[in-house]
Design a protein around this motif. Structure first.
Motif, mmCIF file in Angstrom:
data_model
loop_
_atom_site.group_PDB
_atom_site.id
_atom_site.type_symbol
_atom_site.label_atom_id
_atom_site.label_comp_id
_atom_site.label_asym_id
_atom_site.label_seq_id
_atom_site.Cartn_x
_atom_site.Cartn_y
_atom_site.Cartn_z
ATOM 1 N N SER A 90 0.832 -1.210 0.000
ATOM 2 C CA SER A 90 0.000 0.000 0.000
ATOM 3 C C SER A 90 0.861 1.253 0.000
ATOM 4 C CB SER A 90 -0.934 0.004 1.221
ATOM 5 O OG SER A 90 -1.831 -1.086 1.168
ATOM 6 N N LEU A 91 1.963 1.207 0.741
ATOM 7 C CA LEU A 91 2.878 2.341 0.735
ATOM 8 C C LEU A 91 3.494 2.517 -0.651
ATOM 9 C CD1 LEU A 91 4.274 4.559 2.343
ATOM 10 C CD2 LEU A 91 6.037 2.905 2.989
ATOM 11 N N LEU A 92 3.833 1.411 -1.303
ATOM 12 C CA LEU A 92 4.373 1.475 -2.656
ATOM 13 C C LEU A 92 3.348 2.067 -3.620
ATOM 14 C CD1 LEU A 92 6.559 0.811 -4.761
ATOM 15 C CD2 LEU A 92 5.563 -1.487 -4.927
ATOM 16 N N PHE A 93 2.085 1.633 -3.491
ATOM 17 C CA PHE A 93 1.024 2.170 -4.347
ATOM 18 C C PHE A 93 0.883 3.679 -4.156
ATOM 19 C CE2 PHE A 93 -1.113 -2.196 -3.781
ATOM 20 C CZ PHE A 93 -0.382 -2.730 -4.822
ATOM 21 N N LEU A 94 0.968 4.123 -2.908
ATOM 22 C CA LEU A 94 0.833 5.554 -2.620
ATOM 23 C C LEU A 94 1.986 6.346 -3.221
ATOM 24 C CD1 LEU A 94 -0.374 5.433 1.103
ATOM 25 C CD2 LEU A 94 -1.692 6.212 -0.874
ATOM 26 N N LEU A 95 3.196 5.807 -3.128
ATOM 27 C CA LEU A 95 4.355 6.495 -3.696
ATOM 28 C C LEU A 95 4.227 6.597 -5.220
ATOM 29 C CD1 LEU A 95 7.237 4.883 -1.598
ATOM 30 C CD2 LEU A 95 6.314 7.199 -1.385
ATOM 31 N N ILE A 96 3.758 5.526 -5.843
ATOM 32 C CA ILE A 96 3.551 5.552 -7.295
ATOM 33 C C ILE A 96 2.479 6.565 -7.660
ATOM 34 C CG2 ILE A 96 2.754 4.204 -9.272
ATOM 35 C CD1 ILE A 96 4.056 1.750 -7.961
ATOM 36 N N LEU A 97 1.383 6.571 -6.901
ATOM 37 C CA LEU A 97 0.299 7.517 -7.161
ATOM 38 C C LEU A 97 0.779 8.951 -7.028
ATOM 39 C CD1 LEU A 97 -2.700 8.257 -7.587
ATOM 40 C CD2 LEU A 97 -3.000 8.033 -5.106
ATOM 41 N N GLY A 98 1.526 9.233 -5.959
ATOM 42 C CA GLY A 98 2.039 10.579 -5.770
ATOM 43 C C GLY A 98 2.953 11.002 -6.900
ATOM 44 N N SER A 99 3.769 10.075 -7.392
ATOM 45 C CA SER A 99 4.678 10.377 -8.497
ATOM 46 C C SER A 99 3.917 10.639 -9.790
ATOM 47 C CB SER A 99 5.650 9.213 -8.696
ATOM 48 O OG SER A 99 6.426 8.996 -7.533
ATOM 49 N N LEU A 100 2.910 9.804 -10.078
ATOM 50 C CA LEU A 100 2.121 9.981 -11.297
ATOM 51 C C LEU A 100 1.332 11.284 -11.264
ATOM 52 C CD1 LEU A 100 0.765 6.351 -11.842
ATOM 53 C CD2 LEU A 100 2.585 7.513 -13.111
ATOM 54 N N ALA A 101 0.752 11.594 -10.097
ATOM 55 C CA ALA A 101 -0.007 12.833 -9.971
ATOM 56 C C ALA A 101 0.889 14.045 -10.151
ATOM 57 C CB ALA A 101 -0.698 12.886 -8.605
ATOM 58 N N ALA A 102 2.092 13.985 -9.583
ATOM 59 C CA ALA A 102 3.039 15.091 -9.737
ATOM 60 C C ALA A 102 3.452 15.259 -11.192
ATOM 61 C CB ALA A 102 4.260 14.853 -8.857
ATOM 62 N N ALA A 103 3.697 14.140 -11.869
ATOM 63 C CA ALA A 103 4.091 14.207 -13.277
ATOM 64 C C ALA A 103 2.968 14.782 -14.131
ATOM 65 C CB ALA A 103 4.474 12.815 -13.776
ATOM 66 N N ALA A 104 1.725 14.375 -13.847
ATOM 67 C CA ALA A 104 0.582 14.883 -14.613
ATOM 68 C C ALA A 104 0.355 16.365 -14.368
ATOM 69 C CB ALA A 104 -0.681 14.099 -14.255
ATOM 70 N N GLY A 105 0.680 16.822 -13.156
ATOM 71 C CA GLY A 105 0.465 18.224 -12.827
ATOM 72 C C GLY A 105 1.690 19.092 -12.983
ATOM 73 N N GLY A 106 2.811 18.510 -13.421
ATOM 74 C CA GLY A 106 4.028 19.287 -13.615
ATOM 75 C C GLY A 106 4.697 19.712 -12.320
ATOM 76 N N ALA A 107 4.481 18.956 -11.229
ATOM 77 C CA ALA A 107 5.053 19.292 -9.925
ATOM 78 C C ALA A 107 6.279 18.419 -9.647
ATOM 79 C CB ALA A 107 4.006 19.101 -8.833
ATOM 80 N N PRO A 108 7.110 18.796 -8.661
ATOM 81 C CA PRO A 108 8.266 17.970 -8.294
ATOM 82 C C PRO A 108 7.821 16.585 -7.832
ATOM 83 C CG PRO A 108 8.472 20.173 -7.364
ATOM 84 C CD PRO A 108 7.082 20.071 -7.919
ATOM 85 N N ILE A 109 8.358 15.543 -8.428
ATOM 86 C CA ILE A 109 7.887 14.177 -8.172
ATOM 87 C C ILE A 109 8.278 13.696 -6.785
ATOM 88 C CG2 ILE A 109 8.174 11.773 -8.883
ATOM 89 C CD1 ILE A 109 8.282 12.711 -11.749
ATOM 90 N N GLN A 110 9.523 13.905 -6.385
ATOM 91 C CA GLN A 110 9.981 13.370 -5.100
ATOM 92 C C GLN A 110 9.208 13.956 -3.938
ATOM 93 O OE1 GLN A 110 14.233 14.035 -4.973
ATOM 94 N NE2 GLN A 110 14.678 12.182 -6.158
ATOM 95 N N ARG A 111 8.979 15.257 -3.963
ATOM 96 C CA ARG A 111 8.263 15.893 -2.862
ATOM 97 C C ARG A 111 6.830 15.387 -2.770
ATOM 98 N NH1 ARG A 111 8.146 22.264 -3.009
ATOM 99 N NH2 ARG A 111 6.718 21.842 -4.744
ATOM 100 N N ALA A 112 6.154 15.240 -3.921
ATOM 101 C CA ALA A 112 4.771 14.767 -3.923
ATOM 102 C C ALA A 112 4.691 13.331 -3.428
ATOM 103 C CB ALA A 112 4.187 14.889 -5.325
ATOM 104 N N ALA A 113 5.617 12.482 -3.878
ATOM 105 C CA ALA A 113 5.612 11.086 -3.451
ATOM 106 C C ALA A 113 5.884 10.975 -1.954
ATOM 107 C CB ALA A 113 6.655 10.304 -4.245
ATOM 108 N N LEU A 114 6.831 11.753 -1.466
ATOM 109 C CA LEU A 114 7.151 11.721 -0.044
ATOM 110 C C LEU A 114 5.970 12.191 0.794
ATOM 111 C CD1 LEU A 114 9.270 11.288 2.163
ATOM 112 C CD2 LEU A 114 9.982 13.672 1.842
ATOM 113 N N ARG A 115 5.282 13.224 0.329
ATOM 114 C CA ARG A 115 4.147 13.780 1.064
ATOM 115 C C ARG A 115 3.050 12.739 1.255
ATOM 116 N NH1 ARG A 115 2.961 18.821 -1.778
ATOM 117 N NH2 ARG A 115 2.130 17.444 -3.380
ATOM 118 N N VAL A 116 2.658 12.102 0.156
ATOM 119 C CA VAL A 116 1.577 11.132 0.253
ATOM 120 C C VAL A 116 2.041 9.878 0.982
ATOM 121 C CG1 VAL A 116 2.027 9.983 -1.960
ATOM 122 C CG2 VAL A 116 -0.287 10.050 -1.070
ATOM 123 N N GLY A 117 3.317 9.527 0.840
ATOM 124 C CA GLY A 117 3.837 8.355 1.531
ATOM 125 C C GLY A 117 3.875 8.517 3.031
#
Length: 232
Positions: free
Chosen positions: A184-211
């Motif tokens: 589930s943590l892996l799924f969340l990190l992937i989701l945060g990364s995909l959402a950041a990429a779709a929105g043009g935001a920094p990927i690492q920060r978004a993934a860390l936030r949701v994780g």
């Protein structure tokens, strides 16, 4: 000078559906994973665990759809009411509305003469759209779409909830809790990364936030489930 223009990549037009999609999938993963972890930590049977997970998926999807539809409908109603008021003011006070639009452009740094010319031309072209955009902040690409938000939230919640549910279905009981937490943590990190990429935001920060928030939610729920199972 006014020949072929270059195309720029922008992301703001994705804000409406992207927000609903990320919220739905994120909530689906976290809420279902937390529920499954809490029930598993309370020593429930595998059948009870799967029943609780399926119920959480269905109830959550319906709740997300209803909640999004109601909230976005309220926004749409407010926008509609503002447009009605603006349309009436344009009909009864066109000169005042023209001055108002001119003042908006002056406040944005346009010279008074040019601001007046721009306001006149935009009023002649589509007065309501000009006032909706520049006075009310209502853009065509960002207008509330209740049905779109409801369907998007229901589908993405179900998709997110299905991921920990599948894990619970295939992983043996002895490994269930750590497998649920890690996947589930892996799924969340992937989701945060995909959402950041779709929105043009920094990927690492978004993934860390949701994780981080997801891990905290799962840890607290598992601890409460374990405590409840021990007491009962």
């Amino acid at each position: 000078m006014f020949g072929r223009s270059h195309k720029e990549k922008h992301y703001s037009h994705r804000a409406g559906w992207l927000r609903a999609a990320v919220l739905g999938a994120n909530d689906g993963i976290i809420s279902t994973a937390c529920l499954l972890l809490g029930v598993a930590a309370a020593q429930a049977t595998h059948e009870a665990l799967l029943t609780a997970g399926i119920a959480a998926l269905v109830a959550g999807a319906m709740s997300m759809a209803a909640g999004e539809y109601v909230s976005v409908s309220s926004q749409a109603d407010a926008e509609h009411s503002d447009l009605i008021i603006e349309r009436e003011e344009l009909r009864t006070q066109p000169d005042a509305e023209l001055r108002e639009l001119t003042g908006i452009y002056i406040n944005r740094g346009v010279s008074p003469d040019l601001a007046y010319q721009v306001a006149r031309q935009l009023t002649a072209h589509d007065a309501l759209r000009a006032h909706a955009r520049d006075e009310l902040g209502i853009y065509d690409s960002g207008m509330a779409r209740p049905f779109q938000a409801a369907v998007t939230s229901a589908i993405t919640f179900s998709s997110g909830a299905a991921l920990p549910l599948i894990t619970a279905l295939v992983v043996p009981g002895a490994w269930l809790i750590p497998a649920l937490a890690l996947t589930s943590l892996l799924f969340l990190l992937i989701l945060g990364s995909l959402a950041a990429a779709a929105g043009g935001a920094p990927i690492q920060r978004a993934a860390l936030r949701v994780g981080v928030w997801g891990a905290a939610a799962m840890a607290i729920t598992a601890a409460i489930g374990h405590l409840f199972g021990t007491v009962v």
